[in-house]
Enzyme design. Structure first.
Site, mmCIF file in Angstrom:
data_model
loop_
_atom_site.group_PDB
_atom_site.id
_atom_site.type_symbol
_atom_site.label_atom_id
_atom_site.label_comp_id
_atom_site.label_asym_id
_atom_site.label_seq_id
_atom_site.Cartn_x
_atom_site.Cartn_y
_atom_site.Cartn_z
ATOM 1 N N THR A 69 0.720 -1.177 -0.087
ATOM 2 C CA THR A 69 0.127 -0.026 0.087
ATOM 3 C C THR A 69 0.843 1.306 0.060
ATOM 4 O O THR A 69 0.385 2.387 -0.064
ATOM 5 C CB THR A 69 -0.956 0.122 1.285
ATOM 6 O OG1 THR A 69 -0.008 -0.152 2.595
ATOM 7 C CG2 THR A 69 -1.994 -1.112 1.176
ATOM 8 N N THR A 90 7.117 0.187 1.824
ATOM 9 C CA THR A 90 7.182 0.882 3.150
ATOM 10 C C THR A 90 5.787 0.601 3.893
ATOM 11 O O THR A 90 5.836 0.703 5.175
ATOM 12 C CB THR A 90 7.458 2.236 3.023
ATOM 13 O OG1 THR A 90 6.707 2.915 2.188
ATOM 14 C CG2 THR A 90 8.990 2.625 2.635
ATOM 15 N N SER A 91 5.038 -0.162 3.330
ATOM 16 C CA SER A 91 3.869 -0.546 4.262
ATOM 17 C C SER A 91 2.902 -1.553 3.260
ATOM 18 O O SER A 91 3.214 -1.157 2.064
ATOM 19 C CB SER A 91 2.933 0.868 4.594
ATOM 20 O OG SER A 91 1.914 0.390 5.570
ATOM 21 N N SER A 92 2.045 -2.263 3.915
ATOM 22 C CA SER A 92 1.408 -3.266 3.265
ATOM 23 C C SER A 92 0.060 -3.835 3.982
ATOM 24 O O SER A 92 0.485 -3.734 5.383
ATOM 25 C CB SER A 92 2.354 -4.348 2.570
ATOM 26 O OG SER A 92 2.643 -5.167 3.849
#
Length: 379
Positions: A69, A90-92
């Site tokens: 994401t 860096t985000s998921s």
């Protein structure tokens, strides 16, 4: 939109039907937490928009897989279709079965208060709040945007755990001994001292070690330390970060490794291995020498493995098939020698010692792994 049918199927894939987590997964609308995400494209990451294609949205959101994401500093929510970022994720939204497994390792009781480290999309906090209650779940993330988005989506999903923008690697804004359980879906090099401070004596923490697939569980002792083990299970998460993005990689050093002659050239004793995908070997190496980056190519005949570190160390191993490789190395350390040391230990001892190792965490966060005569100290 018939999301409950999909959520029920996901619950069956992520856990077993008699699990106390199954109803929580079945009652959580995962698609709300992932309206947009990044997929791999031919020229970088490609933006995928859920509401623009409802069938793909449901199929993707309720599949037991992770969805990226955020790439570098760019959230999928804030991107345009023409954006093609090339950074690191860096985000998921973590695959649900792994979220459930992490919670299961925490051995939560109905009355426990949970600190969920790494809010991300907010899906894990939602599942935890369904299993426990809103009042029993606190979730933290270093990214203020993710926190605000998660709050909104959690409310839309009908749950309301506390969600705060906090750098969990530093001090935590909670009273000492607040939580019975801490579960982190970000990885740390060593357990932050602040986690032990806010964990109650007898409380249990679950996390992974950065750069490895090692999952550790530990219970807090009355002297402020914690004791546990490296589980036989495997899990991997993004490194916890303190800033907006990870530091720049070592692409220039890897490029150097691909082309230059080494300060030292030798014939390696073992066939080339894809270190990054040899999970136990990579974990052992990362404990010995963290933050090495790898590249590996195999065209069916010639195999090439590259290693690089920000200190300027690099290595290149080349071979035909399973032949012994020619190894070039440069910089202050001999990185491929470190790989061979781990493999020699493996062959002489029959296994690597990291799985099943005992874990001891000092009150200052220093984390020690030990098994037999082997030990590693992380701080």
């Amino acid at each position: 939109m018939n999301w409950p049918h999909h959520a029920a199927a996901l619950a069956g894939a992520a856990t077993h039907q008699r699990s106390r987590w199954a109803p929580a997964v079945a009652a959580t609308p995962r698609h709300l937490f992932i309206p947009r995400w990044w997929g791999r494209g031919s020229d970088g990451w490609e933006l995928l928009d859920g509401p623009a294609d409802l069938d793909r949205w449901l199929e993707s959101a309720y599949r037991d897989t992770s969805l990226v994401t955020r790439v570098g500093p760019l959230h999928a929510d804030q991107a345009t279709p023409s954006d093609r970022p090339h950074g690191r994720p860096t985000s998921s939204a973590t695959l649900p079965s792994l979220v459930v497994r992490m919670f299961q390792h925490a051995r939560m009781d109905d009355g426990d208060y949970l600190l969920d480290v790494g809010t991300g999309s907010g899906y894990g906090a939602a599942v935890a709040a369904r299993r426990l209650s809103d009042e029993q779940v606190t979730s933290v993330d270093v990214d203020p945007y993710l926190v605000e988005a998660a709050r909104s989506r959690l409310a839309e999903a009908g749950v309301g755990p506390t969600v705060e923008a906090v750098d969990a690697t530093g001090e935590l804004p909670f009273t000492a001994s607040t939580f019975d359980r801490i579960v982190a879906t970000v990885a740390v090099r060593a357990v932050p001292a602040s986690w032990l401070t806010v964990l109650r004596p007898g409380g249990r923490l679950v996390t992974t070690l950065a750069g490895t697939s090692l999952l550790i569980t530990a219970e807090k002792n009355r002297d402020g330390s914690a004791s546990g083990r490296v589980e036989w299970d495997r899990a991997g998460f993004m490194h916890a970060r303190a800033g907006d993005d990870y530091p720049p990689g070592v692409g220039d050093v890897l490029a150097k490794a691909a082309e230059q002659d080494g300060d030292e050239v030798a014939l390696g004793p073992y066939p080339i291995v894809d270190v990054a995908n040899a999970w136990d070997l990579d974990s052992m190496l990362s404990l010995k020498a963290p933050d090495i980056e790898h590249s590996y190519e195999d065209d069916g005949e010639r195999r090439v493995a590259l290693m690089a570190h920000e200190d300027g160390s690099w290595a290149r191993a080349t071979a035909v098939g399973d032949d012994r490789p020619t190894v070039h190395q440069g910089g202050p350390r001999r990185l491929w020698d470190l790989v061979d040391e781990c493999r020699t230990y493996w062959l002489t001892q029959g296994e690597l010692p990291v799985r099943g190792a005992e874990v001891y965490i000092k009150p200052d966060g220093t984390t020690i792994l030990a098994r037999g005569k082997w030990h590693a100290k992380l701080s």
